[in-house]
Design a protein around this motif. Structure first.
Motif, short mmCIF file in Angstrom:
data_model
loop_
_atom_site.label_atom_id
_atom_site.label_comp_id
_atom_site.label_asym_id
_atom_site.label_seq_id
_atom_site.Cartn_x
_atom_site.Cartn_y
_atom_site.Cartn_z
N PHE A 179 1.16 -1.04 -0.41
CA PHE A 179 0.02 0.59 -0.05
C PHE A 179 0.40 1.22 -0.36
O PHE A 179 2.03 1.33 0.78
CB PHE A 179 -1.34 0.02 1.38
N GLY A 180 -0.14 2.07 -0.32
CA GLY A 180 0.92 3.05 -0.28
C GLY A 180 0.07 4.34 0.71
O GLY A 180 -0.12 3.44 1.45
N VAL B 3 3.35 -1.23 3.98
CA VAL B 3 3.06 0.75 4.04
C VAL B 3 4.18 0.81 3.49
O VAL B 3 5.69 1.16 3.82
CB VAL B 3 2.12 1.24 4.82
N PHE B 4 4.56 1.70 1.92
CA PHE B 4 5.77 2.72 1.72
C PHE B 4 4.88 4.04 2.41
O PHE B 4 4.12 4.64 1.92
CB PHE B 4 5.87 2.15 0.29
N ARG C 47 11.08 2.45 3.73
CA ARG C 47 9.90 4.24 3.30
C ARG C 47 10.23 4.18 1.73
O ARG C 47 10.53 3.18 1.38
CB ARG C 47 12.17 4.86 3.51
N SER C 48 9.92 4.83 1.59
CA SER C 48 8.79 4.91 -0.46
C SER C 48 10.14 5.04 -0.71
O SER C 48 10.00 4.75 -2.28
CB SER C 48 8.21 6.92 -0.92
N GLY D 207 0.00 6.33 -6.82
CA GLY D 207 0.84 6.59 -6.65
C GLY D 207 2.18 5.43 -6.75
O GLY D 207 2.94 5.13 -6.99
N LEU D 208 1.96 4.04 -6.25
CA LEU D 208 2.76 3.79 -5.41
C LEU D 208 2.63 3.16 -6.85
O LEU D 208 3.62 2.34 -7.47
CB LEU D 208 2.67 2.64 -4.48
#
Length: 187
Positions: free
Chosen positions: A48-49, A87-88, A103-104, A128-129
């Motif tokens: 997930f973003g 989750v990113f 981390r993204s 976005g992701l």
């Protein structure tokens, strides 16, 4: 080897959010929800973003115990909570048990590593992701609901040409259409 699958409900004009940033128009009926439940059972992990994670995590943690939730919603909640979630995000500081924070900036490397090491499907959520991982996505799964919203956040990244092949389709009583496309690469 795992398969990265980007799946979401979308408007007929291709948006996952309307211009106000809401997703209420994509709320599935029981028939569509059951299809997502079946697919979620095949999921090895959710990717997930931040925004989609925040929209999903809190509500589904409480659904299984709510009296007003339908059986199909409670079933999804149980499957969802039993599935590892990643989750990113660069802004979230802590996550609950069952969730891992990445981390993204590490998203591409982590998704590639997971794809190599995990058997089964890695269900990717969040446009976005998805845009940042576009070359790793194997399938695009859309449930197109019969409404247009005239703008908002698109499912597919803007300005990217993708070669796709229809692998599956299904029509629901509500008029919604499920489409699964295999990603053949960039055009």
């Amino acid at each position: 080897m795992g398969k990265v699958v980007y799946s979401m409900n979308v408007s007929a004009d291709g948006y996952i959010e309307d211009p106000d940033g809401t997703i209420g128009f994509t709320a599935p009926d029981d028939e569509i929800h059951q299809m997502w439940n079946e697919q979620t059972r095949q999921t090895s992990a959710f990717l997930f973003g931040r925004r989609l994670y925040e929209m999903m995590e809190e509500p589904w943690r409480t659904v299984a115990s709510r009296d007003d939730a339908s059986e199909v919603e409670k079933e999804f909640a149980r499957i969802y909570l039993d599935t590892p979630r990643i989750v990113f995000s660069d802004t979230i500081e802590a996550v609950p048990d069952g969730v891992r924070l990445v981390r993204s900036g590490d998203a591409v490397a982590e998704a590639a590593r997971l794809k190599e090491q995990v058997d089964g499907e890695l269900d990717l959520g969040g446009p976005g992701l998805a845009a940042s991982l576009i070359d790793l996505i194997d399938e695009f799964r859309l449930c197109v609901v019969p409404i247009t919203v005239g703008g908002g956040k698109p499912f597919f990244p803007v300005g990217k040409k993708l070669n796709l092949r229809l692998a599956e389709q299904r029509v629901f009583a509500s008029g919604a259409v499920y489409l699964c496309y295999e990603h053949l690469g960039r055009g």
